[in-house]
Motif scaffolding. Structure first.
Motif, short mmCIF file in Angstrom:
data_model
loop_
_atom_site.label_atom_id
_atom_site.label_comp_id
_atom_site.label_asym_id
_atom_site.label_seq_id
_atom_site.Cartn_x
_atom_site.Cartn_y
_atom_site.Cartn_z
N TYR A 96 5.51 11.40 5.48
CA TYR A 96 4.65 11.73 4.34
C TYR A 96 4.40 13.25 4.29
O TYR A 96 3.30 13.72 3.96
CB TYR A 96 3.32 10.99 4.46
CG TYR A 96 3.46 9.48 4.28
CD1 TYR A 96 3.78 8.98 3.00
CD2 TYR A 96 3.27 8.64 5.32
CE1 TYR A 96 3.91 7.62 2.85
CE2 TYR A 96 3.39 7.28 5.16
CZ TYR A 96 3.72 6.76 3.91
OH TYR A 96 3.84 5.42 3.74
N GLN B 42 0.83 -1.21 0.00
CA GLN B 42 0.00 0.00 0.00
C GLN B 42 0.87 1.27 0.00
O GLN B 42 0.51 2.29 -0.63
CB GLN B 42 -0.91 -0.01 1.22
CG GLN B 42 -2.00 -1.05 1.16
CD GLN B 42 -2.84 -1.08 2.44
OE1 GLN B 42 -2.63 -0.25 3.33
NE2 GLN B 42 -3.78 -2.04 2.49
N GLN B 43 1.99 1.21 0.73
CA GLN B 43 2.87 2.37 0.74
C GLN B 43 3.46 2.60 -0.64
O GLN B 43 3.59 3.77 -1.09
CB GLN B 43 3.98 2.16 1.77
CG GLN B 43 3.53 2.32 3.21
CD GLN B 43 4.65 2.05 4.20
OE1 GLN B 43 5.66 1.42 3.86
NE2 GLN B 43 4.46 2.52 5.44
N GLN C 117 -5.37 11.53 4.03
CA GLN C 117 -6.02 10.49 4.88
C GLN C 117 -5.26 9.16 4.80
O GLN C 117 -5.06 8.48 5.81
CB GLN C 117 -7.47 10.31 4.41
CG GLN C 117 -8.35 11.52 4.67
CD GLN C 117 -9.76 11.35 4.11
OE1 GLN C 117 -10.04 10.36 3.42
NE2 GLN C 117 -10.64 12.32 4.37
N GLN C 118 -4.86 8.80 3.56
CA GLN C 118 -4.13 7.53 3.42
C GLN C 118 -2.79 7.60 4.16
O GLN C 118 -2.36 6.61 4.77
CB GLN C 118 -3.89 7.23 1.94
CG GLN C 118 -5.14 6.81 1.19
CD GLN C 118 -4.85 6.49 -0.28
OE1 GLN C 118 -3.73 6.68 -0.79
NE2 GLN C 118 -5.89 6.04 -0.97
N LYS D 261 -7.46 12.87 -0.10
CA LYS D 261 -7.42 11.40 0.09
C LYS D 261 -6.01 10.94 0.42
O LYS D 261 -5.82 10.05 1.27
CB LYS D 261 -7.93 10.73 -1.19
CG LYS D 261 -7.99 9.22 -1.09
CD LYS D 261 -8.56 8.63 -2.38
CE LYS D 261 -8.61 7.11 -2.27
NZ LYS D 261 -9.12 6.51 -3.52
N ALA D 262 -5.01 11.52 -0.17
CA ALA D 262 -3.63 11.12 0.12
C ALA D 262 -3.28 11.43 1.56
O ALA D 262 -2.55 10.67 2.23
CB ALA D 262 -2.68 11.82 -0.84
N PHE E 179 0.83 4.01 -2.59
CA PHE E 179 0.57 5.38 -2.14
C PHE E 179 1.65 6.33 -2.70
O PHE E 179 1.36 7.48 -3.08
CB PHE E 179 0.57 5.41 -0.61
CG PHE E 179 0.27 6.76 -0.05
CD1 PHE E 179 -0.99 7.36 -0.19
CD2 PHE E 179 1.28 7.49 0.60
CE1 PHE E 179 -1.22 8.61 0.33
CE2 PHE E 179 1.03 8.73 1.14
CZ PHE E 179 -0.21 9.31 1.00
N GLY F 1 -3.50 7.06 7.70
CA GLY F 1 -3.84 5.65 7.93
C GLY F 1 -2.62 4.74 7.91
O GLY F 1 -2.47 3.83 8.72
N LEU F 2 -1.76 5.02 6.95
CA LEU F 2 -0.56 4.18 6.86
C LEU F 2 0.33 4.40 8.08
O LEU F 2 0.93 3.44 8.61
CB LEU F 2 0.20 4.54 5.58
CG LEU F 2 -0.47 4.12 4.26
CD1 LEU F 2 0.32 4.64 3.08
CD2 LEU F 2 -0.59 2.60 4.19
N ARG G 55 -7.89 14.25 -4.49
CA ARG G 55 -6.82 13.25 -4.35
C ARG G 55 -5.81 13.66 -3.29
O ARG G 55 -5.28 12.85 -2.57
CB ARG G 55 -6.12 13.04 -5.69
CG ARG G 55 -6.95 12.17 -6.65
CD ARG G 55 -6.16 11.85 -7.91
NE ARG G 55 -6.06 13.05 -8.74
CZ ARG G 55 -5.41 13.09 -9.87
NH1 ARG G 55 -4.75 12.03 -10.30
NH2 ARG G 55 -5.36 14.22 -10.59
#
Length: 947
Positions: free
Chosen positions: A927, A859-860, A908-909, A905-906, A863, A912-913, A902
């Motif tokens: 990040y 996922q990373q 948030q991701q 969303k990034a 991402f 989350g990561l 996006r």
């Protein structure tokens, strides 16, 4: 000769002149000993032991202690410790192989040994008038006692006695135990224990050594030197005659008789010496001599012998001796006649005993004296009164029946048959081998009465008919012709009187049977029925039986059987215990049997009804049945009253016994279901615990066992045997049912608890089996899995409670099903299974964590690609001229909105990561690029949003 006697013989009577009797020759079949050969007439070998056939039966073997009884099973020879003397067994006549009905050989020997040890030889001799301890015993006679000893009293010769002291295995001699008479210088003494070492055949003496210290009354009083001399003398062997030595294995009674016989023989010898001395010293001058003719006849008789060469001087010398013997004989006749007439106080009366043994004196006894001749009668004929012999003989022949041998034989046969019938017949049932119920008792006595009726009416009368018919069948015309049908001849003849006599014999026989049967019945009732009965408890009673009623047979058996029945409470009936058969019915049944048995004896037909039925029926005075006994006779009524009295005394026992069952009425009325419901009834929040239920179950089971022990199935109460089997079962079932219901409730509680515990484990295992879908779930499951051992430990306590309850239920012998047993072992295995599942779950979580780490990396990477795409788009917005055209405002706005979404969303991701990295224990990735992209994009976004 010594040693020829095979056993304890009967000693002959003492006294001079007694003709010795021939000893018995025993022809008993003895078990031959090993190596005895086939010489059956050689007598017993040395050391063999047999018993006289005249000896009385020994006492019971139960009188000996158990330690002397031979043990059951195979015989084991035990070597006794060596002693300084030889243990010799008494001589008995008993087979080595035990004969059924007789005491074993070793028991017989032990009885004789104890019998000999218990007898006092001094007392036995005193009873026979012999006192060795009297100082004047030796002075009573100038003659010694030993020459008058009768060796026929010996059961063993002296050599045989000493031969028994030799050990057959080692060949060494050990002394024999005995008692010898010890005396001091004054003649006083006592029978002292001694050991026999040797026998001197030439001197006829036994060498003994004292084995017992001197008592104080016989100890020397002169001082220490005298005591030393006495001690030295006791240590030396002393020679003793046979009459002063009593062996330990010798019968003291026979020895005492032997000494008494020797004393009596010596006394008779003294009398004979004095008697012959008196006769030898009587003058012969004035005594009648042989005359001349008699002397010449004697001389001629001597010379006439063929081949004799007799000198005249020899004849004269012999004739002189004959004359002296003849004169002495005449003096003896005179002396005996004078002696027999003397008074008891006369000096010559002491030799009267010898005079009585003289055959010459016996022939001269005066009339009236013992052994003398009776006076002759005056005439030799007896006067008989005058009578007519022919007329008297004719009257005798007409009056008597025994004028023919057939009548005599017939009467003998009838009487013999009647005697046999009396000996074997009994009209009552007396064989009480076991207790009988009332119906069984009636059946048995009816069978006994019926059998007696058949024997008397059919078998007995038929046998008498056969006897008379057999004897009279060949009788022709005359008084006893059974074929003659003449009524007048029968009425006046002797045949009728013969049959009347036979009828009287039969009547007397039936009367004897009646008396014997009644006596036997009364004795049986008196033996079986106790005088008094004291019921001590429901398990037994003590009875007092009559004295003299077969006391040696022990407690008599019970005759009647009663049953205690338990009637539970019902509508209109409170319940209780009863006898279905009243005990008094047995008394009435016994009296009915008594009356029926006597009635059978009055139903026998006389013989004339069977022998000549046509003629006997014509006689109106002839009875059709033999009247034997009447119910009104005193002895019949007395016996009936006695039987009733004895049985009445036994009724108190069953009544008292039944009264003891009042203690069980409360238990009988108990309803087990209601009793259990009262125990399980919840009051408020109170609920009986498992321990309380188990305690209640234990109490019920203990009460059941206590009742079974206290109340036997069968109890003997006097003449009755009372059976309580069903009642005992019903009462025990009250406790047993209550315990069973409580156990069932406990089982239901156990099953529910086990199901709840297993359900908790199942839910725990279900949680452990669920797979995590996210890292958050993974961390949550890991924490839950690590906390599972604490939950398992908490459940272990509950499992222990459930298993303990299961074992308690099993201890009550409750039959649990397969599912219960499976649940129990599932509970036992659940903690281990849970811990195994925890270990497996931890390993699984590790695998899931690795998967989540891989997914996070992927996922990373995705991402990062997503961020590259956002940066590329922002760069296009800043450099691509197409995005500067106002005409494309709407398209560019949509693109700006898309980039903005996006970027959001990034962010948030990224967060989350980072959070997953924290959960998975990894370093957080920077990040900040997302914020940089957002800052770069913000002016463009504001610009296009403004437009």
């Amino acid at each position: 000769m010594p040693g020829d006697s095979y056993g304890e013989r009967r000693p002959r009577s003492a006294g001079a002149g007694t003709t010795p009797k021939q000893r018995a020759i025993y022809c008993e079949a003895l078990v031959p000993e090993e190596g005895s050969g086939n010489n059956k007439l050689a007598g017993p070998s040395i050391g063999s032991e047999i018993r006289s056939a005249r000896e009385s039966r020994p006492v019971s073997a139960s009188l000996f202690s158990a330690r002397r009884r031979p043990p059951s099973g195979p015989t084991v020879l035990v070597n006794k410790p060596p002693t300084r003397y030889t243990d010799v067994d008494p001589k008995v006549c008993e087979a080595h192989k035990t004969v059924p009905g007789r005491a074993p050989r070793r028991v017989r020997i032990e009885r004789l040994r104890r019998q000999y040890e218990a007898q006092d030889i001094s007392a036995l001799l005193l009873q026979r008038g012999v006192d060795y301890s009297d100082p004047g015993f030796k002075k009573q006679s100038a003659l010694p006692l030993e020459p008058f000893d009768d060796t026929e009293y010996d059961v063993r010769s002296p050599q045989e006695w000493l031969q028994l002291g030799i050990d057959p295995r080692q060949g060494l001699f050990r002394p024999l135990q005995a008692k010898a008479f010890w005396s001091n210088a004054e003649g006083q003494g006592f029978w002292r224990k001694a050991l026999v070492n040797h026998y001197d055949e030439k001197a006829d003496r036994f060498e003994v050594k004292w084995d017992e210290p001197l008592p104080e009354e016989f100890a020397p009083k002169e001082g220490a030197k005298a005591n030393e001399r006495a001690t030295v003398k006791d240590e030396l062997d002393v020679q003793m005659p046979r009459l002063r030595v009593l062996f330990a294995a010798e019968d003291p009674l026979v020895f005492a008789d032997r000494v008494a016989a020797a004393c009596a023989t010596r006394r008779s010898a003294e009398i004979m010496i004095r008697y012959n001395f008196y006769i030898d010293n009587m003058p012969t001058e004035d005594v009648q001599q042989l005359n001349t003719d008699q002397c010449e006849w004697l001389k001629d008789a001597v010379k006439l012998q063929p081949g004799s060469d007799v000198q005249s001087s020899d004849v004269q010398a012999v004739l002189h001796e004959v004359q002296l013997d003849f004169a002495r004989t005449m003096n003896r006749v005179t002396f005996d006649t004078h002696t027999l007439r003397c008074a008891p106080g006369d000096a010559l009366f002491s030799v009267c005993e010898a005079a009585l043994m003289s055959p010459v004196a016996k022939a001269l006894l005066l009339p009236g004296q013992p052994g003398g001749r009776q006076p002759a009668p005056s005439h030799g004929l007896l006067s008989i009164p005058h009578h007519d012999f022919a007329e008297t003989f004719a009257s005798l022949c007409f009056a008597t029946l025994r004028v023919r041998s057939e009548v005599v034989f017939a009467l003998q046969g009838v009487k013999a048959n009647c005697e046999k019938t009396v000996a074997k017949e009994c009209v009552f049932f007396l064989d009480f081998k076991r207790p009988l119920r009332i119906d069984e008792y009636r059946q048995m006595y009816r069978a006994a009465t019926g059998q007696a009726s058949l024997d008397l009416k059919e078998v007995w009368t038929a046998s008498l008919h056969q006897i008379v018919t057999r004897e009279f069948e060949n009788v022709g015309k005359g008084w006893f012709n059974i074929q003659d049908q003449s009524q007048d001849l029968y009425r006046q003849g002797k045949l009728r009187r013969f049959l009347v006599l036979v009828r009287l014999i039969m009547q007397d026989t039936l009367c004897r049977i009646a008396r014997d049967s009644v006596s036997a019945l009364v004795r049986t009732v008196e033996r079986l029925a106790p005088v008094s009965t004291r019921v001590e408890s429901v398990s037994g009673a003590s009875c007092n039986y009559r004295a003299g009623t077969d006391a040696h047979l022990g407690v008599p058996p019970q005759a009647f059987l009663l049953e205690v029945r338990a009637e539970e409470a019902s509508t209109g009936h409170s319940g209780g215990f009863i006898f279905p058969t009243e005990p008094r019915r047995f008394i009435q049944a016994t009296l009915d049997a008594y009356d029926a048995g006597l009635q059978v004896l009055n139903e026998v037909q006389p013989l004339d009804r069977l022998l000549i039925p046509n003629l006997s029926r014509l006689q109106s005075d002839a009875p059709s049945l033999i009247e034997t006994v009447s119910a009104q006779e005193p002895w019949v009524t007395a016996a009936r009253s006695r039987i009733e009295e004895c049985l009445e005394a036994t009724l108190s026992g069953p009544e008292d016994y039944l009264a003891l069952f009042q203690d069980f009425e409360e238990l009988l009325c108990r309803d087990p279901v209601s009793f259990v419901e009262e125990i399980l009834h919840d009051v408020g929040d109170y609920r009986p615990s498992d321990e309380e239920l188990c305690q209640a179950i234990y109490e019920e089971l203990a009460n059941e066992e206590k009742l079974l022990l206290a109340l036997p199935e069968v109890t003997d109460i006097g003449i009755f045997t009372i059976v309580c089997k069903d009642t005992r079962r019903i009462l025990a079932a009250k406790h047993g049912t209550a315990a069973h219901l409580l156990v069932e409730h406990l089982v239901r509680r156990m099953r529910k608890q086990m199901e709840d515990t297993l359900s908790d484990f199942q839910s725990l295992l279900a949680e452990l089996c669920r797979a995590p879908r996210t890292a958050e779930e993974l961390i949550e499951m890991r924490h839950a899995t690590e906390a599972t051992p604490k939950r398992v430990n908490a459940l272990r306590d509950q499992i222990a409670i459930d298993v303990e309850l299961f074992d308690t239920v099993e201890s009550f012998r409750y039959r649990l099903g397969y599912e219960d047993i499976r649940q129990r072992w599932k509970l036992a295995a659940a903690p281990k299974q849970a811990m195994q599942e925890v270990a497996r779950k931890l390993r699984s979580l590790q695998h899931h964590e690795a998967e989540f780490v891989r997914d996070l990396r992927n996922q990373q990477e995705e991402f990062m690609g997503f961020l590259e795409e956002i940066d590329t788009t922002i760069e296009l917005l800043s450099r691509q001229p197409d995005y500067w055209d106002v005409a494309r405002l709407k398209t560019i706005g949509d693109a700006v909105d898309s980039v903005k979404e996006r970027i959001t969303k990034a962010g948030q991701q990224a967060r989350g990561l980072n959070s997953r990295e924290v959960l998975l224990g990894r370093h957080q990735t920077d990040y900040s690029r997302v914020d940089q992209s957002a800052a770069t994009f913000e002016p463009y976004c504001i610009l296009w949003v403004t437009f």
